[in-house]
Design a protein around this motif. Structure first.
Motif, PDB file in Angstrom:
ATOM      1  N   SER A 172      -6.650  16.040  23.815  1.00  0.00           N
ATOM      2  CA  SER A 172      -7.188  15.716  25.224  1.00  0.00           C
ATOM      3  C   SER A 172      -8.243  14.923  24.824  1.00  0.00           C
ATOM      4  N   PRO A 173      -8.253  13.758  24.107  1.00  0.00           N
ATOM      5  CA  PRO A 173      -9.419  13.154  23.690  1.00  0.00           C
ATOM      6  C   PRO A 173      -9.602  11.882  24.653  1.00  0.00           C
ATOM      7  N   ILE A 174      -8.502  11.529  25.492  1.00  0.00           N
ATOM      8  CA  ILE A 174      -8.795  10.421  26.328  1.00  0.00           C
ATOM      9  C   ILE A 174      -9.473  10.860  27.793  1.00  0.00           C
ATOM     10  N   LEU A 175      -8.965  12.211  28.133  1.00  0.00           N
ATOM     11  CA  LEU A 175     -10.015  12.610  29.367  1.00  0.00           C
ATOM     12  C   LEU A 175     -11.118  12.630  28.975  1.00  0.00           C
ATOM     13  N   ALA A 176     -11.903  13.277  27.727  1.00  0.00           N
ATOM     14  CA  ALA A 176     -13.124  13.256  27.334  1.00  0.00           C
ATOM     15  C   ALA A 176     -13.698  12.218  27.396  1.00  0.00           C
ATOM     16  N   SER A 177     -12.863  11.091  26.529  1.00  0.00           N
ATOM     17  CA  SER A 177     -13.628   9.651  26.692  1.00  0.00           C
ATOM     18  C   SER A 177     -14.131   9.330  27.754  1.00  0.00           C
ATOM     19  N   PHE A 178     -13.052   9.484  28.732  1.00  0.00           N
ATOM     20  CA  PHE A 178     -13.553   8.809  30.262  1.00  0.00           C
ATOM     21  C   PHE A 178     -14.759   9.657  30.948  1.00  0.00           C
TER      22      PHE A 178
ATOM     23  N   LEU B  74     -20.579  10.148  32.285  1.00  0.00           N
ATOM     24  CA  LEU B  74     -21.974  10.557  32.436  1.00  0.00           C
ATOM     25  C   LEU B  74     -22.952   9.313  31.960  1.00  0.00           C
ATOM     26  N   HIS B  75     -22.480   8.470  30.875  1.00  0.00           N
ATOM     27  CA  HIS B  75     -23.176   7.168  30.647  1.00  0.00           C
ATOM     28  C   HIS B  75     -23.259   6.549  31.791  1.00  0.00           C
ATOM     29  N   GLU B  76     -22.304   6.325  32.563  1.00  0.00           N
ATOM     30  CA  GLU B  76     -22.586   5.285  33.857  1.00  0.00           C
ATOM     31  C   GLU B  76     -23.422   5.916  34.751  1.00  0.00           C
ATOM     32  N   ALA B  77     -23.623   7.437  34.880  1.00  0.00           N
ATOM     33  CA  ALA B  77     -24.450   8.111  35.715  1.00  0.00           C
ATOM     34  C   ALA B  77     -25.694   8.020  35.236  1.00  0.00           C
ATOM     35  N   GLY B  78     -26.039   7.364  34.017  1.00  0.00           N
ATOM     36  CA  GLY B  78     -27.411   7.147  33.547  1.00  0.00           C
ATOM     37  C   GLY B  78     -27.669   8.052  32.654  1.00  0.00           C
ATOM     38  N   VAL B  79     -26.936   8.914  31.654  1.00  0.00           N
ATOM     39  CA  VAL B  79     -27.510   9.759  30.684  1.00  0.00           C
ATOM     40  C   VAL B  79     -27.619   8.793  29.619  1.00  0.00           C
ATOM     41  N   PRO B  80     -28.598   8.685  28.719  1.00  0.00           N
ATOM     42  CA  PRO B  80     -28.967   7.870  28.063  1.00  0.00           C
ATOM     43  C   PRO B  80     -27.761   7.893  26.752  1.00  0.00           C
ATOM     44  N   GLU B  81     -27.597   6.474  26.360  1.00  0.00           N
ATOM     45  CA  GLU B  81     -26.529   6.503  25.422  1.00  0.00           C
ATOM     46  C   GLU B  81     -26.654   6.893  24.193  1.00  0.00           C
ATOM     47  N   ASP B  82     -27.980   7.196  23.631  1.00  0.00           N
ATOM     48  CA  ASP B  82     -28.570   7.864  22.409  1.00  0.00           C
ATOM     49  C   ASP B  82     -28.411   9.249  22.581  1.00  0.00           C
ATOM     50  N   VAL B  83     -28.393   9.802  23.808  1.00  0.00           N
ATOM     51  CA  VAL B  83     -28.559  11.086  24.049  1.00  0.00           C
ATOM     52  C   VAL B  83     -27.203  11.704  23.931  1.00  0.00           C
ATOM     53  N   LEU B  84     -26.120  10.918  24.135  1.00  0.00           N
ATOM     54  CA  LEU B  84     -24.712  11.634  24.076  1.00  0.00           C
ATOM     55  C   LEU B  84     -23.910  10.700  23.380  1.00  0.00           C
ATOM     56  N   GLN B  85     -23.015  11.323  22.235  1.00  0.00           N
ATOM     57  CA  GLN B  85     -22.403  10.510  21.415  1.00  0.00           C
ATOM     58  C   GLN B  85     -20.746  11.253  21.721  1.00  0.00           C
ATOM     59  N   TYR B  86     -19.959  10.459  21.455  1.00  0.00           N
ATOM     60  CA  TYR B  86     -18.505  10.783  21.475  1.00  0.00           C
ATOM     61  C   TYR B  86     -17.761  10.827  20.171  1.00  0.00           C
ATOM     62  N   LEU B  87     -17.170  11.726  19.732  1.00  0.00           N
ATOM     63  CA  LEU B  87     -16.819  11.905  18.451  1.00  0.00           C
ATOM     64  C   LEU B  87     -15.543  12.379  18.293  1.00  0.00           C
ATOM     65  N   PRO B  88     -14.422  12.073  18.795  1.00  0.00           N
ATOM     66  CA  PRO B  88     -13.015  12.468  18.650  1.00  0.00           C
ATOM     67  C   PRO B  88     -12.864  12.638  17.041  1.00  0.00           C
TER      68      PRO B  88
END
Ligand code: NAD
Length: 524
Positions: free
Chosen positions: A209-215, A220-234
C-alpha cells in the motif's frame, strides 16, 4: 480550537452519495499509474528499483510503483530528520496542533478520493474504505487535542523555596512501520501522534500500500508539516524496515503488523548497539486470533449479524476480526443452521461494485495461504461451508468465506492468525468452558460475548484476556476516542491507539526543580 468529535461515516444507502462515490472511483481508476519515489527533505529520490502496487481484484492493473529505498536512502532520511529534530521539538505545540488540524481539514475534502484509492490499492469494499479514511481524520484530530493537553504537564508537589515542574519531551527520530490493512487510518494514527508529540518521522509503508501512503505524506506536507520533519521511505520490510529499526539514531519505532515481525523488533530494540546513546522505545501492535463466545441465552439474530460483520468484514483481514466462534451446545445446531445460508449469501466480487460484501485478499501469497488452510481443514475436520470456485471471480486474489467445525483446538488453524475469511466453530457445554477456550491462545486482541445473563457478562469482563472486549455487538469497528484500541498478551504492548494514554509512549517525562530562594543580586 475545537474539542474532538468522531467524523460521521458515509451513508451509501443515500443514492446521491453512491453516485458521487462511483464517479470518484472512476476518476481515480483513470489516474492510476503513479510513481512514488522516496521523499527525503521534501525532495523526490529515485533509487533505480521500483515495486509495483497492484489492484488485488485485477492484478494486471498497476495502481502505481514505489521506489525501493536502499541503505543510502535510509541513511540520508535519518540524517535529514536528525537535523530537523531540535527545531521541531521546540516548535510550539499550538503550531504543531494547527498543522494537524489543517491536515484533517484537507483530508475531509479529499476523503472520497482517498477512499476510492483504498478500494483500488487494497481491495476494500466501499464502507470499509470510507471508514479507513474517517479513522485517519479522527486520529489527526484526536492527537491534535491530546498534544495540547500533554503539553500542560502534570501537577507535582510544591514546597516553599522550590518550584517543581513535570513535563514531557519528544523522543527524537521515529520510524513509523505500517501495515497494509488500514493503509490510511493506522499509518495516519502512528505518524500524526508522533508528530504531535514533537518527534520527527520517517514513514515506511507496507509493500502492498505505498501509493496511499505517498499521498498521505504529501497531504501532511501540503498542510504545512515541514519537509525535513517528515520523510517517506517505501521499501521492503526486511531491508528498509529492518535498517530503520537497527539504526542507532532512531529513538522510537512505531510498528503495527504481524506477531513475528513485532517480536523481532522488540528483540532488536532490547539489544542496544554500542553506538546508541539511548534506550530505544518501541510501540508494537500485533495480530489476533479473536473469539466470539455465544451463550445459551444469546439473541441469535444479533449474534449471527455480529459474526458476519466481525468475521467477514474486509475479508477477515482486520486484526480485530473474529476467527473463532465458540457456541454453547444448547444453541449450536440452531446457530449453524442459520449461519451457513447467511454466509453463503455473502457476495464475493470486485469491491468497485457497491453490492460487494467480500472483495479479494491482499495478494497471491494471502490467497495461497488461506486456500491451502481451508483445503487442509476440509480434509481433517468438518468444513461446514466453503465458497464454490465457480462463485468466485476468475481474476484476482479472491477466496470467499469458509466455516470449519470440529477443529482441533491445539491445531494451527485454531491457534495461529490466518488473516482471511475463515471461522473455526467450537461447541462447549458451559459459558465458563467457552471463556476458557477463548483464552487458550497466545493472542489477546479483541473478544466478544453474546449473552443475556448479567452474571456471565460480568464473568467475561473479569476473565476474558483481551485488550478490547465487546459485549452483545460486533468485535470490529473500534472508534477513536470511544474504543481505544490495542491488544494484550502477544497481541501488543497495551498501548491503546486513539486512547488517552497513547501519546505518553512517544515522549520522555522530564522533571525540573528550581531553587526559588534569592541568593543576592548577580554582578553585571
Ligand atoms: P507485516 O508484519 O508483514 O508487515 C508490517 C510492516 O512491517 C510492513 O511495513 C513491513 O514491510 C514491515 N516489516 C516486515 N518485516 C520487517 C522487519 N524485519 N523489520 C522491520 N519492518 C518489517 O504485517 P502486514 O501483513 O503488513 O499486516 C498484517 C498484520 O498486521 C496482521 O498480523 C494483523 O493482525 C496486524 N495488525 C495489527 C493491528 C493492531 O492494531 N494490533 C492493526 C492492523 C494490523
Amino acid at each position: 480550537m475545537t474539542a474532538f468529535q468522531n467524523e460521521p461515516l458515509a451513508d451509501f444507502s443515500d443514492s446521491s452519495q453512491r453516485t458521487r462515490f462511483a464517479s470518484t472511483l472512476e476518476q481515480v481508476r483513470r489516474e492510476c499509474g503513479w510513481k512514488a519515489p522516496c521523499v527525503i527533505g521534501g525532495q523526490p529520490v529515485v533509487t533505480g528499483r521500483w515495486l509495483p502496487s497492484v489492484n488485488p481484484a485485477h492484478p494486471s492493473h498497476i495502481v502505481g510503483q514505489a521506489a525501493l529505498a536502499r541503505s543510502e536512502e535510509v541513511d540520508r532520511a535519518i540524517a535529514c530528520a536528525l537535523r530537523a529534530q531540535a527545531r521541531w521539538a521546540r516548535t510550539p505545540v499550538e503550531t504543531r496542533a494547527e498543522l494537524l488540524q489543517s491536515a484533517a481539514a484537507r483530508l475531509r475534502q479529499q476523503r472520497a478520493w482517498f477512499a476510492a484509492l483504498a478500494v483500488l490499492e487494497v481491495g476494500k469494499p466501499w464502507r470499509e474504505a470510507d471508514a479507513d479514511v474517517v479513522e485517519a481524520i479522527d486520529f489527526l484530530d484526536y492527537y491534535r487535542a491530546g498534544a495540547l493537553e500533554l503539553a500542560q504537564g502534570k501537577a507535582v508537589i510544591q514546597q516553599p523555596g522550590e518550584s517543581n515542574r513535570y513535563g514531557y519531551v519528544p523522543r527524537g527520530v521515529c520510524a513509523v512501520i505500517a501495515p497494509w490493512n488500514f493503509p490510511v487510518g493506522i499509518l495516519a494514527g502512528m505518524a500524526s501522534s508522533a508528530l504531535a508529540a514533537g518527534n520527527v518521522v520517517i514513514v515506511k509503508p507496507a509493500e502492498q500500500s505505498p501509493i496511499l501512503a505517498s499521498f498521505f505524506v504529501r497531504l501532511l506536507h501540503e498542510a504545512g508539516v515541514p519537509e525535513d520533519v517528515l520523510q517517506y521511505l517505501p521499501g521492503l520490510g526486511e531491508e528498509t524496515g529492518r535498517a530503520l529499526v537497527e539504526d542507532p539514531r532512531v529513538a522510537l519505532v512505531m510498528f503495527t503488523g504481524s506477531k513475528a515481525v513485532g517480536l523481532s523488533i522488540l528483540r532488536t530494540v532490547g539489544n542496544p548497539s554500542a553506538a546508541q546513546r539511548f534506550v530505544k522505545h518501541a510501540v508494537v501492535e500485533m495480530g489476533g486470533k479473536n473469539a466470539i463466545v455465544v451463550d445459551e441465552d444469546a439473541d441469535l439474530d444479533e449474534a449471527i449479524h455480529g459474526v458476519l460483520i466481525s468475521a467477514f468484514g474486509y475479508q477477515g483481514q482486520k486484526c480485530s476480526a473474529a476467527s473463532r466462534l465458540i457456541v454453547h451446545a444448547a444453541l449450536y445446531d440452531r446457530l449453524v443452521e442459520r449461519l451457513i445460508p447467511a454466509v453463503a449469501g455473502l457476495r464475493v466480487c470486485d469491491p468497485i461494485e457497491p453490492r460487494c460484501d467480500l472483495g479479494p485478499l491482499i495478494d497471491a501469497d494471502a490467497k495461497t495461504r488461506v486456500t491451502t488452510a481451508v483445503a487442509e481443514a476440509a480434509a481433517s475436520s468438518t468444513c461446514l461451508y466453503r465458497s464454490p470456485p465457480e462463485r468466485l471471480p476468475a481474476e484476482g486474489f479472491f477466496c470467499g468465506p469458509a466455516l470449519c467445525a470440529e477443529v482441533d483446538p491445539r491445531s494451527p488453524l485454531a491457534q495461529e492468525e490466518l488473516f482471511g475469511p475463515v471461522v473455526c466453530l467450537f461447541r462447549v457445554r458451559s459459558f465458563s468452558e467457552g471463556l476458557a477456550l477463548a483464552n487458550d491462545t497466545a493472542y489477546g486482541l479483541t473478544g466478544g460475548v453474546y449473552s443475556r445473563s448479567p452474571s456471565h457478562l460480568k464473568e467475561a469482563i473479569d476473565s476474558f484476556q483481551v485488550g478490547n472486549l465487546y459485549l452483545n455487538r460486533p468485535i470490529t469497528g473500534s472508534l477513536v476516542g470511544r474504543q481505544p484500541f490495542g491488544g494484550a498478551k502477544l497481541s501488543g504492548l497495551g498501548t491503546k491507539a486513539g486512547g488517552p494514554d497513547y501519546l505518553l509512549q512517544l515522549v520522555v517525562p522530564k522533571t525540573i526543580c528550581e531553587n526559588t530562594t534569592r541568593h543576592g543580586i548577580p554582578l553585571e
